[in-house]
Design an enzyme around this catalytic site. Sequence first.
Site, PDB file in Angstrom:
ATOM      1  N   SER A 144      36.271   9.689  22.432  1.00  0.00           N
ATOM      2  CA  SER A 144      35.978  10.926  22.570  1.00  0.00           C
ATOM      3  C   SER A 144      35.082  11.677  21.364  1.00  0.00           C
ATOM      4  O   SER A 144      35.891  11.772  20.162  1.00  0.00           O
ATOM      5  CB  SER A 144      36.930  11.901  23.285  1.00  0.00           C
ATOM      6  OG  SER A 144      36.572  13.215  23.085  1.00  0.00           O
ATOM      7  N   HIS A 184      32.714   9.032  25.272  1.00  0.00           N
ATOM      8  CA  HIS A 184      32.913  10.296  26.080  1.00  0.00           C
ATOM      9  C   HIS A 184      32.632  11.352  25.312  1.00  0.00           C
ATOM     10  O   HIS A 184      32.657  11.727  24.259  1.00  0.00           O
ATOM     11  CB  HIS A 184      34.482  10.200  26.187  1.00  0.00           C
ATOM     12  CG  HIS A 184      35.153  11.045  27.292  1.00  0.00           C
ATOM     13  ND1 HIS A 184      35.382  10.811  28.479  1.00  0.00           N
ATOM     14  CD2 HIS A 184      35.733  12.408  26.602  1.00  0.00           C
ATOM     15  CE1 HIS A 184      35.951  11.904  28.948  1.00  0.00           C
ATOM     16  NE2 HIS A 184      36.201  12.691  27.953  1.00  0.00           N
ATOM     17  N   ASP A 187      32.767  15.549  25.536  1.00  0.00           N
ATOM     18  CA  ASP A 187      33.526  16.638  26.215  1.00  0.00           C
ATOM     19  C   ASP A 187      32.827  17.899  26.011  1.00  0.00           C
ATOM     20  O   ASP A 187      32.570  18.422  25.142  1.00  0.00           O
ATOM     21  CB  ASP A 187      34.848  16.701  25.446  1.00  0.00           C
ATOM     22  CG  ASP A 187      35.981  15.600  25.701  1.00  0.00           C
ATOM     23  OD1 ASP A 187      36.222  15.637  27.090  1.00  0.00           O
ATOM     24  OD2 ASP A 187      36.437  15.266  24.899  1.00  0.00           O
ATOM     25  N   MET A 212      32.866  21.919  26.994  1.00  0.00           N
ATOM     26  CA  MET A 212      33.804  23.058  27.107  1.00  0.00           C
ATOM     27  C   MET A 212      33.018  24.299  27.144  1.00  0.00           C
ATOM     28  O   MET A 212      32.214  24.539  26.232  1.00  0.00           O
ATOM     29  CB  MET A 212      35.008  22.859  26.204  1.00  0.00           C
ATOM     30  CG  MET A 212      35.534  21.660  26.316  1.00  0.00           C
ATOM     31  SD  MET A 212      37.062  22.049  24.838  1.00  0.00           S
ATOM     32  CE  MET A 212      37.498  20.282  24.797  1.00  0.00           C
ATOM     33  N   HIS A 240      32.032  14.549  30.415  1.00  0.00           N
ATOM     34  CA  HIS A 240      33.270  15.292  30.989  1.00  0.00           C
ATOM     35  C   HIS A 240      32.951  16.688  30.940  1.00  0.00           C
ATOM     36  O   HIS A 240      33.249  17.445  29.887  1.00  0.00           O
ATOM     37  CB  HIS A 240      34.464  14.720  30.205  1.00  0.00           C
ATOM     38  CG  HIS A 240      35.849  15.675  30.523  1.00  0.00           C
ATOM     39  ND1 HIS A 240      36.749  15.616  29.962  1.00  0.00           N
ATOM     40  CD2 HIS A 240      36.114  15.961  31.688  1.00  0.00           C
ATOM     41  CE1 HIS A 240      37.912  16.112  30.585  1.00  0.00           C
ATOM     42  NE2 HIS A 240      37.486  16.503  31.765  1.00  0.00           N
ATOM     43  N   MET A 280      33.993  20.451  31.427  1.00  0.00           N
ATOM     44  CA  MET A 280      35.240  21.228  31.427  1.00  0.00           C
ATOM     45  C   MET A 280      34.509  22.728  31.759  1.00  0.00           C
ATOM     46  O   MET A 280      34.663  23.302  30.776  1.00  0.00           O
ATOM     47  CB  MET A 280      36.217  20.968  30.397  1.00  0.00           C
ATOM     48  CG  MET A 280      37.104  19.809  30.476  1.00  0.00           C
ATOM     49  SD  MET A 280      37.774  19.305  28.888  1.00  0.00           S
ATOM     50  CE  MET A 280      36.543  18.428  28.382  1.00  0.00           C
ATOM     51  N   MET A 303      43.766  13.913  33.870  1.00  0.00           N
ATOM     52  CA  MET A 303      44.065  14.393  32.675  1.00  0.00           C
ATOM     53  C   MET A 303      45.400  14.103  32.218  1.00  0.00           C
ATOM     54  O   MET A 303      46.526  14.651  33.010  1.00  0.00           O
ATOM     55  CB  MET A 303      43.874  15.971  32.648  1.00  0.00           C
ATOM     56  CG  MET A 303      42.225  16.354  32.428  1.00  0.00           C
ATOM     57  SD  MET A 303      41.165  15.673  31.368  1.00  0.00           S
ATOM     58  CE  MET A 303      41.875  16.037  29.857  1.00  0.00           C
ATOM     59  N   ASP A 336      42.663  10.329  30.133  1.00  0.00           N
ATOM     60  CA  ASP A 336      42.112  11.291  29.152  1.00  0.00           C
ATOM     61  C   ASP A 336      43.146  12.164  28.412  1.00  0.00           C
ATOM     62  O   ASP A 336      43.657  13.134  29.085  1.00  0.00           O
ATOM     63  CB  ASP A 336      40.853  12.075  29.544  1.00  0.00           C
ATOM     64  CG  ASP A 336      40.105  12.780  28.483  1.00  0.00           C
ATOM     65  OD1 ASP A 336      40.490  12.687  27.255  1.00  0.00           O
ATOM     66  OD2 ASP A 336      39.132  13.491  28.696  1.00  0.00           O
TER      67      ASP A 336
HETATM   68  C1  DX5 Z   1      40.646  17.355  25.919  1.00  0.00           C
HETATM   69  C2  DX5 Z   1      39.328  16.288  26.191  1.00  0.00           C
HETATM   70  C3  DX5 Z   1      39.724  14.914  25.496  1.00  0.00           C
HETATM   71  C4  DX5 Z   1      40.097  14.811  24.357  1.00  0.00           C
HETATM   72  C5  DX5 Z   1      41.090  13.605  23.963  1.00  0.00           C
HETATM   73  O1  DX5 Z   1      40.396  18.236  26.755  1.00  0.00           O
HETATM   74  O2  DX5 Z   1      39.210  16.066  27.476  1.00  0.00           O
HETATM   75  O3  DX5 Z   1      38.609  13.958  25.822  1.00  0.00           O
HETATM   76  O4  DX5 Z   1      38.864  14.802  23.322  1.00  0.00           O
HETATM   77  O5  DX5 Z   1      41.287  13.728  22.614  1.00  0.00           O
HETATM   78  P1  DX5 Z   1      42.735  12.678  21.942  1.00  0.00           P
HETATM   79  O6  DX5 Z   1      42.400  11.341  22.251  1.00  0.00           O
HETATM   80  O7  DX5 Z   1      42.803  13.151  20.695  1.00  0.00           O
HETATM   81  O8  DX5 Z   1      43.863  13.413  23.163  1.00  0.00           O
HETATM   82 ZN    ZN Z   2      37.771  14.632  27.892  1.00  0.00          ZN
END
Ligand code: DX5
Ligand code: ZN
Length: 217
Positions: A7, A32, A34, A36, A65, A67, A138, A176
């Site tokens: 990620s 990956h 993320d 948000m 991903h 969110m 998650m 994740d």
């Molecule tokens: C959290 C993200 C993850 C995050 C994982 O909301 O969706 O992808 O980056 O990070 P680690 O591996 O550090 O938990």
């Molecule tokens: Zn993620």
Amino acid sequence: MIRISPSILAADFANLKPDVDDVRAGGADWLHVDVMDGLFVPNISIGIPVVKSLRKATDMFLDVHLMIDRPHRYVGEFCDAGADMVVFHVEADQPQDLFAAIEEVKAKGKMVGLSVKPKTPAEVLVPYLPLLDMVLVMTVEPGFGGQRFMHDQLPKIKTIAGMIAAVKPECLLEVDGGIDPTTSPLVKEAGANVLVTGSAVFGKEDRAAAIDAIRKA
Ligand code: DX5
Ligand code: ZN
């Protein structure tokens, strides 16, 4: 086959291309991304322009991903920006809009996944499962990297692995949050086959060794 999807939330955004090249050279299978929106989760990260730039900068499989609230509004744009897999949350939209979003991603020729937050039960996936290329469980509350793995999600991972085996065996099962060499054997044992990992890879000097440790643990 286990896929490792580092990620970039844990990468240095001012040094993104070298960081991405580093995990690619280190044997990462996917990347990956993320996204948000500060609404669905209490944090803001990156969006469509960064996916576009990544698409030009790397040939890696982009596992995006979302969110974000009401993802049906944006899935098409993420596909056009260069995502290979678009994953969004079952909690983030109404059923009819989730179905529409799934269809839109498929019509764009991309892979599509649905994600469940820790408190969301496996059963909500039932109506969508036949349409999905991947389910993302998650293992932390979404919003931040570097959190502790939630062991209470392991039974749910097992349940979903069973549902997938019965209904759509080719559907992938991604996890994740808090994945490192200690927790990776637990999720693999529970049936996960795509492992997202942020801090346990980008936070390490030797990314190849970190990826290897998570894959082989
Ligand atoms: C959290 C993200 C993850 C995050 C994982 O909301 O969706 O992808 O980056 O990070 P680690 O591996 O550090 O938990
Ligand atoms: Zn993620």
